[in-house]
Scaffold this motif. Structure first.
Motif, PDB file in Angstrom:
ATOM      1  N   ALA A  91       0.833  -1.202   0.000  1.00 36.65           N
ATOM      2  CA  ALA A  91       0.000   0.000   0.000  1.00 36.65           C
ATOM      3  C   ALA A  91       0.868   1.252   0.000  1.00 36.65           C
ATOM      4  CB  ALA A  91      -0.917  -0.007   1.219  1.00 36.65           C
ATOM      5  N   GLN A  94       2.038   1.772  -3.446  1.00 35.77           N
ATOM      6  CA  GLN A  94       0.958   2.274  -4.301  1.00 35.77           C
ATOM      7  C   GLN A  94       0.626   3.725  -3.980  1.00 35.77           C
ATOM      8  OE1 GLN A  94      -2.282  -0.489  -3.810  1.00 35.77           O
ATOM      9  NE2 GLN A  94      -1.331  -2.031  -5.121  1.00 35.77           N
ATOM     10  N   TRP A 173     -16.715   3.325   2.020  1.00 35.92           N
ATOM     11  CA  TRP A 173     -16.090   2.558   0.935  1.00 35.92           C
ATOM     12  C   TRP A 173     -17.050   2.428  -0.226  1.00 35.92           C
ATOM     13  CZ3 TRP A 173     -11.253   1.027   0.053  1.00 35.92           C
ATOM     14  CH2 TRP A 173     -10.357   1.062   1.119  1.00 35.92           C
ATOM     15  N   ARG A 182     -15.807  -5.123  -5.571  1.00 36.81           N
ATOM     16  CA  ARG A 182     -14.580  -5.149  -4.771  1.00 36.81           C
ATOM     17  C   ARG A 182     -14.379  -3.775  -4.174  1.00 36.81           C
ATOM     18  NH1 ARG A 182     -10.396  -2.641  -7.541  1.00 36.81           N
ATOM     19  NH2 ARG A 182     -10.658  -2.461  -9.788  1.00 36.81           N
ATOM     20  N   LEU A 183     -13.530  -3.691  -3.160  1.00 34.00           N
ATOM     21  CA  LEU A 183     -13.243  -2.394  -2.550  1.00 34.00           C
ATOM     22  C   LEU A 183     -12.491  -1.554  -3.569  1.00 34.00           C
ATOM     23  CD1 LEU A 183     -12.037  -3.576   0.959  1.00 34.00           C
ATOM     24  CD2 LEU A 183     -14.215  -2.497   0.432  1.00 34.00           C
ATOM     25  N   ARG A 184     -13.073  -0.405  -3.954  1.00 30.87           N
ATOM     26  CA  ARG A 184     -12.439   0.433  -4.978  1.00 30.87           C
ATOM     27  C   ARG A 184     -11.803   1.667  -4.380  1.00 30.87           C
ATOM     28  NH1 ARG A 184     -14.100  -1.630  -9.717  1.00 30.87           N
ATOM     29  NH2 ARG A 184     -16.205  -2.422  -9.700  1.00 30.87           N
ATOM     30  N   ARG A 186     -12.319   4.954  -1.106  1.00 28.01           N
ATOM     31  CA  ARG A 186     -12.977   5.336   0.134  1.00 28.01           C
ATOM     32  C   ARG A 186     -12.993   6.846   0.224  1.00 28.01           C
ATOM     33  NH1 ARG A 186     -10.307   3.890   5.891  1.00 28.01           N
ATOM     34  NH2 ARG A 186      -8.527   4.783   4.814  1.00 28.01           N
ATOM     35  N   ASP A 210      -7.671   6.093  -3.400  1.00 29.18           N
ATOM     36  CA  ASP A 210      -8.461   6.078  -4.630  1.00 29.18           C
ATOM     37  C   ASP A 210      -8.212   4.724  -5.315  1.00 29.18           C
ATOM     38  OD1 ASP A 210      -6.049   6.200  -5.916  1.00 29.18           O
ATOM     39  OD2 ASP A 210      -6.597   7.831  -7.245  1.00 29.18           O
ATOM     40  N   PRO A 211      -8.827   4.435  -6.458  1.00 31.06           N
ATOM     41  CA  PRO A 211      -8.691   3.071  -7.002  1.00 31.06           C
ATOM     42  C   PRO A 211      -7.256   2.648  -7.292  1.00 31.06           C
ATOM     43  CG  PRO A 211     -10.516   4.170  -8.034  1.00 31.06           C
ATOM     44  CD  PRO A 211      -9.843   5.194  -7.185  1.00 31.06           C
ATOM     45  N   THR A 212      -6.298   3.575  -7.349  1.00 30.63           N
ATOM     46  CA  THR A 212      -4.917   3.149  -7.560  1.00 30.63           C
ATOM     47  C   THR A 212      -4.133   3.122  -6.256  1.00 30.63           C
ATOM     48  OG1 THR A 212      -4.247   5.414  -7.971  1.00 30.63           O
ATOM     49  CG2 THR A 212      -4.842   4.107  -9.896  1.00 30.63           C
ATOM     50  N   GLY A 213      -4.777   3.467  -5.148  1.00 27.76           N
ATOM     51  CA  GLY A 213      -4.078   3.428  -3.870  1.00 27.76           C
ATOM     52  C   GLY A 213      -3.521   4.759  -3.434  1.00 27.76           C
TER      53      GLY A 213
END
Lengths: 252, 526
Positions: A91, A94, A173, A182-184, A186, A210-213
């Motif tokens: 994480a 990312q 979320w 899936r968790l995208r 938050r 965000d969706p890319t972390g």
């Protein structure tokens, strides 16, 4: 005389000492701050983490810690994390933390305060999770060390005398339904409260992750898509503006 | 155009076999074959007499010669074993180029004048190799490396200027370019002389660049100069103590002076080392060795720290008598620092304005101090690698060691293409990965435990999650199961799991894992 005439009208060729002093002060101001992600600027009184300050982060907000490290790391700062054996390294990567400038001390043991003090000597950002309640004497000693060395101490948990305390409210979320998706990303409200000029709590709503972390701004409310009609399957296609279409597609 | 250099080439026949004899102890007199990819790469004379040839399949080679000893091909072994041979030749001739393991070339002019002729020089070199290394070699002299190689196979000295004539009669197969020689043969060109007679421009346009190079070799117009090997500089720092060291503070002092010497030697050559070998001999004659890895910025204090840590470890162990096989009180008599993985220091310069390098060295100093407080393995740095679970994708290495990821398919140092890892979690990754998964119970709306069958059917929608002894939390959203079945081919290591992403009603999100009939929390998205 001719020389003066040549130089004076432009006004740029000669810089007065007073101008230079102003520029130097501006440079000093920039240097005094450890940069953070621009999205977090409204939250911090000076638009960055002031060197020598102590900024506490409430526990249970690892993504917020990573977001703070990522902004500084992108600008070339070195960081260390003490006492967080469970930090999600993937994480962190990312979020944008440069792993080659991140040192981890997962098990500092009873020498916790000594280790943190030693790190404050040379590392720009030190995230420290105390093993228990920290005596006021130790807390003030570490804060003084950070002030003296120009590093930023980021204790996780309650901290006496922190210039600023960052709290992350419960997040919402997106992307996970009952048995599908899936968790995208938050949406999260971050609150900053401190002393002095920062006494009034500031709130900021961001997407973290965000969706890319990474940390991102909250999307503007989506233009009214045709609401799905129950029992009719797919919603009818509607024309919406181009930019949010791409955002929607990326989020999907 | 300059004429090709008069070259002497020393060739050790069947080098992979000889190297296997030197390093592994395979008897080279018996039939031996070195195999790579199930094909014979090299074989011993005894095997050749039985009909084994290069390029044969293993099965066929064994059918021709049932008592054949098969050895795996290892280019590193060949190169290592050849090093003493090159060193032996360098004792008598300066400027040796290693063409490949088993084969080295040198300019013959100086040696011929020193030994009084080309023939005596060749004989001297063959004798030197036989005496120093006990290895049989053949030598040949001709104009250019390629022709010298052919001359060495024949054991001949081709007189100056007669090389084109020598090459003209040789079969085209020696060019070692199977596709080209096949085409040449079909065109009726069977010898190098016939090939060399073709116009160079036509060869280039018809067969391409590589064939044009081959054409130059065939015509003995190969004027490439020898790339001479430079003997490696002696970088090791050694110290012998009159008074054996048995106290830690004395050891640290000795380490400092030795470290400074090593650092000065390295800096003088403009080098940095990525591995530091520390060797010590105790008063009881025991040899101790340990290698430290480093990412290339070994300063004097970094070297000192590592030597001190190591000596402390050895001394405290020997003083405590922890090892019953060794009598206590063995002091260190002899200490040696061996730099390994040496590379040019160009990449280790400070930044243009000094900030990058300064911040780096400040951080390194602080981290080295923490390593001194808690031990070298307590400060870690993370490297990403392939894997399925969030924990598998991270490798932690002690700070200061090489940040090498796991060996990739392309070989060390070559970034592999991101391999597909089916079952990998989608981004964003969880921000907290529990070191010990926390046991949990999952129940459906009626309070029955939720199970996952072998065919990945979930018994009911999960509604309540209870972690350890906490109060049950309501599940607001879930997805899964995402199956992961890893290492099923290795019975002891096989892991079969099903993952679920779960969102709780209070806004928290987590990663649940079901394996061997139990639920666990693996990570939190906090």
């Amino acid at each position: 005389m001719a020389v003066l005439e040549l130089v004076e009208p432009t006004g740029h060729a000669i810089q007065r000492a007073s101008d230079l002093a102003g520029a130097a002060a501006a440079l000093g101001r920039v240097d005094r701050l450890v940069p953070v992600d621009p999205e977090l600027h409204p939250l911090l009184p000076e638009g960055g983490l002031r060197r020598g300050s102590t900024v506490a982060v409430a526990p249970g907000a690892s993504s917020l810690v990573l977001a703070l490290l990522a902004g500084a790391s992108a600008a070339g700062a070195w960081s260390a994390v003490v006492g967080m054996p469970g930090l999600g390294i993937l994480a962190a990567s990312q979020a944008g933390v440069a792993l080659e400038r991140l040192a981890l001390v997962p098990e500092p043991g009873p020498e916790w305060a000594t280790v943190v003090a030693a790190l404050l000597d040379g590392v720009d950002l030190v995230v420290a999770v105390p093993p228990g309640p920290v005596p006021a004497r130790v807390a003030s000693r570490l804060a003084a060390r950070a002030r003296q060395r120009g590093s930023v101490l980021l204790p996780v948990g309650r901290w006496e005398g922190a210039a600023l305390t960052l709290t992350a409210g419960p997040g919402v979320w997106e992307g996970l339904g009952a048995g599908h998706g899936r968790l995208r990303c938050r949406e999260l409200t971050i609150t900053a409260q401190g002393r002095g000029a920062a006494g009034r709590p500031r709130r900021l709503r961001v997407r973290l992750p965000d969706p890319t972390g990474r940390l991102a701004a909250v999307l503007p409310p989506a233009p009214a898509l045709a609401a799905p009609v129950p029992g009719r399957g797919r919603p009818a296609l509607a024309v919406i503006d181009g930019e949010s279409v791409t955002e929607e597609v990326r989020a999907a | 155009m300059t004429r090709p250099v008069r070259t002497l080439l020393a060739w050790c026949p069947d080098w992979p076999v000889i190297a296997a004899q030197i390093e592994v102890g395979v008897p080279a007199r018996e039939p031996v074959a070195v195999l790579h990819g199930n094909r014979v790469v090299a074989c011993s004379p005894a095997a050749r007499a039985e009909g084994v040839r290069r390029g044969l399949r293993r099965r066929e080679a064994q059918s021709r010669c049932p008592q054949l000893v098969a050895v795996g091909h290892d280019p590193g072994r060949d190169a290592r074993a050849f090093e003493p041979v090159v060193a032996a030749i360098e004792q008598v001739v300066a400027g040796v180029e290693v063409v490949r393991p088993g084969c080295c070339a040198m300019a013959v002019r100086g040696a011929a004048r020193y030994f009084g002729g080309e023939q005596p020089a060749a004989e001297r070199i063959v004798e030197q190799v036989a005496q120093e290394c006990g290895v049989e070699a053949q030598a040949g002299i001709a104009d250019g490396v390629f022709a010298a190689g052919l001359a060495a196979r024949a054991g001949r000295v081709v007189p100056p200027g007669q090389t084109p004539g020598f090459l003209a009669g040789v079969e085209v197969g020696v060019l070692d370019r199977p596709e080209l020689t096949d085409r040449l043969r079909r065109l009726g060109i069977r010898t190098l002389g016939e090939f060399a007679a073709l116009p160079a421009g036509d060869v280039l346009t018809r067969f391409g660049f590589d064939a044009a190079l081959a054409h130059r070799l065939a015509g003995s117009t190969d004027d490439r100069p020898l790339t001479v090997r430079r003997p490696p500089a002696e970088l090791t720092a050694t110290e012998e103590f009159d008074e054996p060291i048995d106290r830690v503070d004395v050891a640290a002092f000795a380490a400092r002076s030795l470290a400074r010497r090593l650092h000065d030697t390295l800096a003088g050559h403009g080098l940095a080392c990525t591995r530091l070998g520390i060797e010590a001999v105790t008063t009881h004659g025991q040899e101790l060795h340990r290698t430290w890895r480093h990412d290339g910025l070994l300063t004097v204090s970094a070297i000192t720290d590592r030597v001190r840590w190591q000596l402390e470890g050895w001394l405290t162990r020997s003083l405590a008598g922890g090892d019953p096989a060794r009598p206590a009180g063995g002091g260190i008599r002899w200490l040696r620092l061996v730099p390994d993985g040496v590379l040019a220091q160009a990449g280790q310069q400070p930044g243009l304005w000094g900030e990058v390098g300064e911040g780096r060295s400040r951080a390194h100093r602080a981290l080295a101090r923490v390593q001194g407080l808690l031990g070298p393995a307590s400060v870690l740095t993370a490297v990403l690698r392939g894997g399925r679970s969030p924990a598998d994708q991270v490798r932690l290495v002690p700070w200061g060691e090489e940040r090498a990821p796991a060996v990739t398919a392309g070989g060390p140092g070559i970034p592999a293409a991101p391999e597909p890892w089916p079952g990998q979690l989608p981004a964003p990754a969880p921000a907290t990965v529990l070191t010990e998964p926390a046991p949990a119970t999952v129940q459906d709306a009626r309070g029955q435990p939720v199970t996952v069958s072998a065919r990945l059917a979930v018994s009911a929608a999960p509604a309540w999650l209870r972690i350890a002894d906490d109060l049950p939390a309501r599940i607001a959203g879930w997805t899964g199961p995402w199956p992961v079945h890893e290492r099923w081919w290795a019975p002891g290591e096989a892991r079969r799991r099903a993952r679920f992403q779960v969102r709780l009603a209070d806004g928290r999100a987590l990663l649940l894992v079901r394996s061997e009939g139990r639920w666990c929390v693996e990570a939190w998205y906090d």
